[in-house]
Design a protein around this motif. Structure first.
Motif, short mmCIF file in Angstrom:
data_model
loop_
_atom_site.label_atom_id
_atom_site.label_comp_id
_atom_site.label_asym_id
_atom_site.label_seq_id
_atom_site.Cartn_x
_atom_site.Cartn_y
_atom_site.Cartn_z
N GLU A 82 -5.50 11.05 2.81
CA GLU A 82 -5.59 11.84 4.04
C GLU A 82 -5.76 13.33 3.73
OE1 GLU A 82 -3.27 9.43 7.52
OE2 GLU A 82 -2.02 10.50 6.08
N ASP A 83 -5.05 13.79 2.72
CA ASP A 83 -5.18 15.20 2.32
C ASP A 83 -6.60 15.48 1.81
OD1 ASP A 83 -2.56 15.65 2.99
OD2 ASP A 83 -1.80 15.52 0.92
N LEU A 84 -7.13 14.54 1.04
CA LEU A 84 -8.49 14.68 0.51
C LEU A 84 -9.50 14.73 1.65
CD1 LEU A 84 -10.15 14.72 -2.19
CD2 LEU A 84 -10.39 12.24 -1.90
N ALA A 85 -9.31 13.86 2.64
CA ALA A 85 -10.22 13.81 3.79
C ALA A 85 -10.16 15.11 4.59
CB ALA A 85 -9.89 12.61 4.67
N LYS A 86 -8.96 15.65 4.76
CA LYS A 86 -8.78 16.89 5.53
C LYS A 86 -9.47 18.08 4.87
CE LYS A 86 -4.39 15.53 7.65
NZ LYS A 86 -2.92 15.63 7.52
N GLN A 87 -9.51 18.07 3.54
CA GLN A 87 -10.12 19.19 2.82
C GLN A 87 -11.64 19.24 3.04
OE1 GLN A 87 -8.84 18.53 -1.23
NE2 GLN A 87 -6.68 18.65 -0.65
N GLN A 88 -12.23 18.10 3.34
CA GLN A 88 -13.67 18.01 3.65
C GLN A 88 -14.57 18.54 2.53
OE1 GLN A 88 -14.06 19.91 7.56
NE2 GLN A 88 -13.60 17.97 8.56
N ASP A 89 -14.10 18.42 1.31
CA ASP A 89 -14.92 18.83 0.16
C ASP A 89 -15.91 17.75 -0.25
OD1 ASP A 89 -13.63 21.30 -0.05
OD2 ASP A 89 -12.07 20.49 -1.38
N PHE A 121 0.88 -1.16 0.00
CA PHE A 121 0.00 0.00 0.00
C PHE A 121 0.92 1.22 0.00
CE2 PHE A 121 -4.25 1.64 1.82
CZ PHE A 121 -4.01 2.94 1.35
N PRO A 122 1.14 1.83 -1.17
CA PRO A 122 2.10 2.94 -1.25
C PRO A 122 1.71 4.11 -0.34
CG PRO A 122 1.56 2.13 -3.44
CD PRO A 122 0.60 1.48 -2.48
N GLU A 123 2.68 4.62 0.38
CA GLU A 123 2.46 5.72 1.31
C GLU A 123 1.91 6.95 0.60
OE1 GLU A 123 2.37 8.14 4.70
OE2 GLU A 123 2.58 5.96 4.57
N TYR A 124 2.33 7.19 -0.65
CA TYR A 124 1.87 8.39 -1.35
C TYR A 124 0.36 8.36 -1.60
CZ TYR A 124 1.56 5.99 -5.93
OH TYR A 124 1.21 5.16 -6.98
N ARG A 125 -0.20 7.16 -1.75
CA ARG A 125 -1.66 7.05 -1.92
C ARG A 125 -2.38 7.33 -0.61
NH1 ARG A 125 -1.68 1.55 -5.39
NH2 ARG A 125 -0.94 2.39 -7.38
N LEU A 136 -7.82 2.16 -14.80
CA LEU A 136 -7.00 1.18 -15.53
C LEU A 136 -5.70 0.98 -14.77
CD1 LEU A 136 -7.60 2.47 -19.18
CD2 LEU A 136 -8.82 0.65 -17.96
N VAL A 137 -5.57 -0.18 -14.15
CA VAL A 137 -4.41 -0.47 -13.32
C VAL A 137 -3.15 -0.50 -14.17
CG1 VAL A 137 -3.38 -2.14 -11.73
CG2 VAL A 137 -5.86 -1.80 -11.75
N GLY A 138 -2.12 0.18 -13.68
CA GLY A 138 -0.85 0.25 -14.40
C GLY A 138 -0.76 1.43 -15.34
N LYS A 139 -1.93 2.01 -15.69
CA LYS A 139 -1.96 3.16 -16.58
C LYS A 139 -2.46 4.41 -15.88
CE LYS A 139 -2.70 0.43 -20.79
NZ LYS A 139 -3.59 0.22 -21.98
N GLU A 140 -3.26 4.22 -14.83
CA GLU A 140 -3.84 5.34 -14.10
C GLU A 140 -3.61 5.13 -12.60
OE1 GLU A 140 -7.59 6.45 -16.99
OE2 GLU A 140 -7.84 4.78 -15.59
N ASP A 141 -3.71 6.21 -11.86
CA ASP A 141 -3.51 6.14 -10.41
C ASP A 141 -4.55 7.01 -9.72
OD1 ASP A 141 -2.28 6.65 -7.67
OD2 ASP A 141 -0.74 5.34 -8.54
N ILE A 142 -4.97 6.59 -8.55
CA ILE A 142 -6.01 7.31 -7.82
C ILE A 142 -5.62 8.74 -7.50
CG2 ILE A 142 -5.26 6.56 -5.52
CD1 ILE A 142 -8.88 6.96 -6.84
N ILE A 143 -4.32 9.03 -7.46
CA ILE A 143 -3.91 10.40 -7.11
C ILE A 143 -4.28 11.42 -8.20
CG2 ILE A 143 -2.08 9.63 -5.58
CD1 ILE A 143 -0.07 10.42 -7.79
#
Length: 200
Positions: free
Chosen positions: A90-97, A81-85, A187-194
């Motif tokens: 966590e940053d997304l959650a903190k923004q509370q948007d 589980f990569p730390e950057y994800r 698409l795994v390997g081509k896209e990332d959740i970030i």
């Protein structure tokens, strides 16, 4: 306007090797793992059977493989589980948007293994990012059954038109679309959740 985001877990946050189970079973001379055991796996994912019954049933099918070895093989698909994800989430959650939800097809073997592998603190950091943490074996529903999406919408008073769902399995995003939920089949390997913000 999107107000709610529903995330899958495997290959969205934690990396998976979905083929390793088949490769490992081949080492034991087993080449016809699926589709005849698909119903067993699906029953396990909705909590109809527990871990011991699941492992023992597989052992009956494949007596040359011990239940302990089956457990090891079954969990071997769970990678890092990569730390950057996690930091992104966590940053997304903190923004509370957005209201954030997890919706995962998983089982009572995988989650304890993930928690052990990540470490309790890191797993809690992950879990705490979500308003609700829905695991198929706990809620007795699994994707791509539309009932599971209706459950999440109704349980949290979400409007489908304001909800965005991310999953790496096309079958699951296709199932959510008729309800009016916006989707991203990552698409795994081509896209990332970030890169989520570019999709919203």
């Amino acid at each position: 306007m999107i107000k709610n985001i529903i995330f899958d877990f495997g290959d969205i946050f934690i990396n998976l090797d979905k083929q390793i189970v088949f490769k490992e079973m081949k080492k034991h001379g087993i080449h016809d793992f699926l589709p005849r055991l698909t119903p067993l796996n699906e029953a396990f994912e909705v909590g109809s059977i527990g871990p011991d019954e699941f492992l023992n049933e597989l052992h009956l099918h494949f007596p040359q493989v011990s239940p302990l070895e089956i457990k090891r093989i079954w969990n071997s698909m769970l990678l890092d589980f990569p730390e950057y994800r996690l930091q992104f989430l966590e940053d997304l959650a903190k923004q509370q948007d957005y209201r954030l939800f997890l919706l995962s097809n998983t089982n009572a073997l995988h989650i304890p293994h993930v928690e052990q592998q990540m470490g309790k603190l890191q797993f809690e950091r992950f879990r705490n990012c979500f308003e609700q943490f829905y695991l198929s074996h706990e809620i007795k529903l699994r994707k791509p059954n539309q009932e599971i999406f209706e459950f999440v919408l109704n349980e949290n008073n979400l409007k489908a038109s304001e909800t965005f769902f991310i999953d790496d399995t096309l079958e699951n995003t296709v199932a959510a679309t008729p309800l009016g939920i916006k989707t991203w089949n990552l698409l795994v390997g081509k896209e990332d959740i970030i890169s989520l913000k570019e999709r919203l």
